[in-house]
Structure formats: C-alpha cells, structure tokens
Design an enzyme around this catalytic site. Structure first.
Site: not given
Length: 674
Positions: A533, A535-538
C-alpha cells in the site's frame, strides 16, 4: 424586334471561403451580425465541347468567391474582374430565415442607383449581396446571393439579325487590338473607339469626352461578359444599360460588344465575343427615377430560396478536428472572456514528468486548453492496474510486459487529436538518497543531460511523480533555468497543487517557495522497504483528476497574468469565488501559490509559502552550486547522505535546535506534582 434576354449570375463558392468564414466568425465576428464588405470575381464566359455531339456547351455565368474574398484580393488573371459586395452573417438559423430580405435587397439596389445618379460611377454596377448562417458544429453553411439588376422599361431590343460574331462585325484587327489593351487594363466595362488600324479603350465615366469627335456608328460600348450563351449576354449588361438610360437618355441605340475572348484564337479557331445593336424607345418616366430591381438567386430546385453547403463529408477529418478542438475555447471569448489570450496558451510547450494517473489527466486537460506541444518522461511500463485509473492506456497496452508508459501516452494523444505534437521518452530521473552505481555513472550523466535539454526546450514543467525525492532534480533545474514549475502531489483524500516561486522576487517583493521550502530535512530514500500500500499511490479514485485539472487551470491563470512566472500570490484572506480580475491580474481570476484540497470536506484552501534561504531545492546556495559544478554537484547529492543539509546549512540548524533543547531547565519535581 426580340427583347434582349440576359443570363443571370450563378454563385460559385469555393470550399476555402467557408473555412475562412469559420475562422472569421469564431475569431473576429463572434456575435456581431454587422454588414461587412466582400469581393467576388468573374471572367469571360466559357464553354466546352461535347465529345459525342461536337456541340459547344456553355458553362455557367459564374461569380466566384473564395478565401481571399474576405480580405484584400490578390492579382487576378487577365479578362477577370472584381465585383464588390456585402455580406451579413446571422447568429442563428432562425434569424437567417426571418431576415427582412426585401429591405436588405432594396438597400443594396439603392446603393447601386445612388452611385449612378450621384457619383456617375460604374464601380458598383456589379454589386452583390450575400446572407449566410454558419452551423459550425455540423459544418453546414446556409447562404443566399442576390445580384440586384434594374428592370428597363421599355425593354431593350436586339436589332437586325440579333447577336452576331464580333469578328465579322468589327474585324479581327479590332478584336486583336482590344485583346492587347485588356492584357494590361482589364476592367468590367469600357468604351471602344477606332484609332487608325487599331482601337483605343476608355472609361465609361468619360463617355462624352471619349466620344466627342466619334460618329455614333463607331461608338462601341463593351463589357467583360461572363455568359457563353450565343444569344444571351451576361447579367452585368443590365445595370450598364440602366446607367446609360439614366445618364445618357438621348442614346436610344447602342452598339454592344460582349467580350468573351480571354485568349487569342488559334489559326483554326474562332472568336467567341458577340456583337449586337440594341435599341429602346424613350422612357415614359424621369430617367433618374430609380426603376424596380430583381436579382435573388434561385436554388438548385429552380426556386427562390437559399442554398446549403455541407462540407463535413468532403473535409479531411484531421482538418475538421483541428478546427473543432478549440471551438469551446474560442466561444469563451464571445461573451465571457474577450481578453483571453488563447495563442499564448496554445504556444506553451509542456513537459510532463510522470505519465501515470496525474500525467494522463494533466495531458488531457492541457489538450482541452489548446496546448499543442506535450512531452512525457517516465521510466515505467503500463501494468494491468493502470488502464482503469489512467485514461491514456488500454488493456492491450499491458500485454507482453507492458508498453513504455511515456511513448504509449504520447501515441494515444495523437490518436485523440492528430494535430498534437506529443513525444514520450523512457527516462529515469536520478534522486537524492539513491546512490549511482559506478557502472551506471555514464548512463546517469547522459540522462541528466537529456533532462537539462528538455527543460531548455519547454516553457512549463509538471512534477507528477509518485515520490518526494524524484522531484528534487527537476526543482533545481526549473529554478535555475527560470521555468514555470507546476507541482501536484496526492494523499488518500487530500492533494497539493502549487506553482514553484521564481528565482527573482515577485512584483510584490516576496519570493514564493518551492515544494521543499517548508522542509527542514533533505529529500532521501522513501521507496525502500515499503509495503504494497506504500508502493502504490493509494487515493480516492476521483482525487487525481481533480488535482490534475486544478494544476492545469492554475497554469492557465498564471499564463494570463501579465507578470507570468513572477506573478504575486493573492492575500490569504482573498475569497476564491469573488476574485476580481481587475485586481487579481489574470482574466481568469486569482493565481494562488498553493492549493490544498480536502476531499473529505470538499474544500480547497489557498496557502502562501515564502521561499526558504536554506531550502534544498531552490535556495541560491543550491542553485549556484549547480551552476558552478553541474553534474558533479548532482552526483554528490545522489550519493552522499547529508550533503544537501551541509550545503544549505540545515545541519547547523539541527545543532542549534539540539543546543536549545539542552539549555532548557526541565523542572522534573513540578512535572511529577501535576
């Protein structure tokens, strides 16, 4: 004797005229429906030979208008003449249909008659009138021409054997002499008198002087005849005859030359010009009294009514798109923002660092604003999670390991609008806290040189990456090169959109800060040891499009400000919804420094951040180190932890903070008693 029958004008509208009218309507006329001048042209009548029967078939008695008709006309070919006119473009089809066509026609005919009686002038004898309505969404153009011509009472009659070949009546030498004269002095109407073995031509207005010592049997009245029919002279003769009846009423018999020879006939060819002697009885009324007029053109069904030109099926789709994409923008200038400078926006070259969710939405919004040059920089490939959130990618782009994002996004922009100048580069941006291996040193140096060249070639740089440290190098380059730098960053339900302050102070005397000016720590590695979570732009799905659109709108407002990149930020208490363009400096309203968006409260908050003299991104210390040492300075920032803190003096700030804490006298007893 038979009454003279005339061949009416037939309008011939070149497609280029409709393109020119479209541009005129959108960019100049807008909502104006004033009557404007227009020019047309016609040449001598022409015919073609039927291959099967061998008979000559007369072409139309055409008056042509083209793209130059709304401007100053270029040089015409010999034996072609200009016809002046007026046109009125209506704003709606209802206005076009309901127009008082009788009043418009009478006004045009009145101008012609006034030029005859008052000015004794022939320049308006061919005056025409055109009304139009341009449906710019469907590319349909409704139009109706009128060619006002006066009705002669009594009517003119053709004597003798009717219309004859001019060479048989006047002689080949006379026609050759006329042809030579018209090569350098083409005019719609002219007089002809003998001069030895040749002839001389003169102006209709000089009739009495020109024919002072010429017998009536040698006086010839001539005109460029757009008709090719053997027994029907062209429409211009009607008003010429009305001119002579009004000003030379004693002339009841006229020798008429219908000039139709643009080129000399070959040895086996024949002359096309026609000659006839016209006569008419004395008018029963005052010859200076304006006679009735006719002249509305019939449509293709042969009825009095407008015609329709539907250009959509025959137009190049790319050209259609080029005209249509900016329609919404140009309509803004009709009523809402007449001062909006669209050319400045269109000519702005934009560099997008990041082709992810933010990059895709920024690019689409830039295209909506008419920006024509967009360059993507990204090092990633399209993954299966991208297409639903990033509107420039499709499922097929994810296959076989995925296409490079930057190139794929650029190709998709060209499919959306072929007129865009879009480029994609697969490039990694070196970052502080991410040491450069020895084996990658040359490639990193090359990447930095490419990035520097991109900054030189563009006017605006968007920072749309997904990590803090990846924005450092572009921040330094943008500040050093004086570029407009737009920054957008996302949280879960919050976003930051800001414009980096210029190196010099704004007109208000304050220097605005950059992305790093509020930080007291240098950018470092934030990518290692992150969970999925992290690593990704949530974010909430709608947040990226809101932030991207806000960033582009802020840029356009900045471009409209007279100070450009040096524009000051409005005071914090200024209300966004009551911004007065006269005080904000931009026709689009306020030009804030930073906007913090909170989706949970559906609220935007403008913020002003001053530049920090120890900033690791835009301080003079950092910029001068870059300008002095170039890549070597960058390499130290990439490889050496603490380099930027030491360079800017942030390390001393830490020491000062620690010393201040040590000097605090903590009263532990009092704390325990509480």
């Amino acid at each position: 004797m038979p009454i003279v029958q005339f061949a009416p004008f037939s309008s011939l509208v070149q497609p280029a005229f409709w393109h020119e009218l479209t541009n005129l309507k959108i960019d100049v006329l807008r909502l104006s429906d004033e009557i404007l001048p227009i020019t047309g042209s016609y040449s001598v009548g022409r015919s073609v030979k039927d291959r099967e029967t061998g008979q000559e078939i007369a072409l139309g008695c055409n008056l042509t208008i083209g793209s130059e008709s709304l401007e100053k006309r270029s040089q015409l070919p010999p034996h072609s003449v200009i016809a002046s006119g007026a046109f009125k473009n209506f704003n709606t089809i209802e206005d076009f249909k309901a127009a008082d066509k009788t009043a418009l026609f009478n006004q045009a005919s009145e101008e012609i008659w006034d030029s005859i009686i008052t000015k004794k002038d022939t320049s308006l004898l061919n005056k025409f009138f055109l009304i139009t309505y341009a449906d710019l969404k469907k590319y349909k153009y409704y139009y109706w021409f009128s060619f006002p011509a006066f009705v002669s009472k009594p009517a003119w009659e053709i004597g003798g054997e009717g219309w004859k070949d001019a060479d048989g009546e006047l002689g080949v030498e006379v026609l050759q002499s006329i042809h030579r004269n018209l090569q350098s002095d083409s005019r719609p109407f002219f007089l002809v008198r003998p001069a030895g073995n040749s002839v001389e031509i003169g102006s209709i207005e000089d009739h009495d002087q020109f024919f002072a010592n010429v017998p009536p049997t040698s006086q010839t009245l001539a005109f460029i005849d757009p008709s090719a029919l053997p027994d029907n002279p062209g429409w211009p003769l009607r008003n010429l005859l009305a001119y002579f009846r009004a000003l030379h009423s004693s002339s009841t018999q006229l020798r008429i030359l219908c000039w139709r020879d643009a080129e000399l006939p070959s040895s086996t060819g024949t002359w096309k010009s026609r000659f006839g002697v016209l006569s008419a009885g004395a008018a029963g009324v005052d010859p200076t009294t304006k006679p009735s007029a006719v002249g509305w053109e019939k449509n293709v069904q042969g009825k009095l009514g407008p015609r329709v030109a539907d250009l959509a099926p025959m137009m190049d789709p790319a050209r259609l798109a080029n005209q249509a994409v900016d329609l919404n923008l140009k309509l803004m200038r009709w009523r809402i923002l007449p001062a909006l400078d669209l050319d400045k926006v269109a000519s702005t070259r934009c560099l997008l660092l990041g082709a992810g969710t933010l990059g895709c939405y920024v690019a689409r919004t830039l295209m909506g604003w008419g920006v024509r040059t967009i360059t993507f920089v990204d090092s990633a490939r399209v993954s299966f999670s991208n297409p639903v959130r990033q509107p420039l990618f499709e499922f097929e782009d994810c296959l076989n390991g995925g296409k490079p994002k930057a190139a794929c996004a650029a190709d998709r922009l060209k499919k959306i609008f072929p007129g865009i100048n879009a480029t994609g580069l697969n490039l990694s941006i070196p970052m502080p806290g991410h040491p450069v291996p020895t084996g990658s040193l040359d490639q990193t140096k090359k990447d930095v040189e490419i990035l520097e060249k991109l900054f030189d070639d563009h006017d605006v740089v968007f920072l749309l990456m997904d990590s803090r440290e990846s924005r450092w190098l572009p921040t330094v380059l943008g500040a050093a090169k004086g570029k407009i730098v737009m920054n957008a960053a996302l949280g879960f339900d919050t976003f930051l959109v800001m414009r980096h302050g210029a190196r010099a102070a704004t007109s208000s005397g304050n220097r605005l800060g950059c992305y790093y000016c509020n930080d007291i720590v240098a950018p470092a590695d934030s990518l290692t040891d992150r969970t999925l979570d992290q690593m990704c732009t949530v974010t909430r799905p709608g947040l990226a499009s809101i932030a991207a659109s806000t960033a582009v709108e802020l840029l356009v407002s900045l471009l409209q400000h007279p100070d450009g990149v040096h524009a000051p930020a409005p005071p914090p208490q200024t209300e966004l919804d009551t911004a007065d363009p006269s005080t904000s400096g931009s026709v689009l309203g306020l030009v804030p420094h930073q906007l913090r968006g909170f989706l949970a409260q559906f609220r935007n908050m403008p913020i002003i951040g001053a530049a920090y003299d120890r900033c690791t991104g835009c301080s003079e210390t950092v910029l001068k180190a870059y300008e002095t040492h170039g890549f070597e300075m960058m390499l130290q920032a990439f490889n050496e932890p603490g380099y930027l803190e030491k360079l800017t003096g942030l390390d001393k700030l830490y020491d000062e903070g620690e010393a201040a804490l040590e000097n605090v006298d903590w009263d532990e007893d009092d704390e325990g008693d509480m």
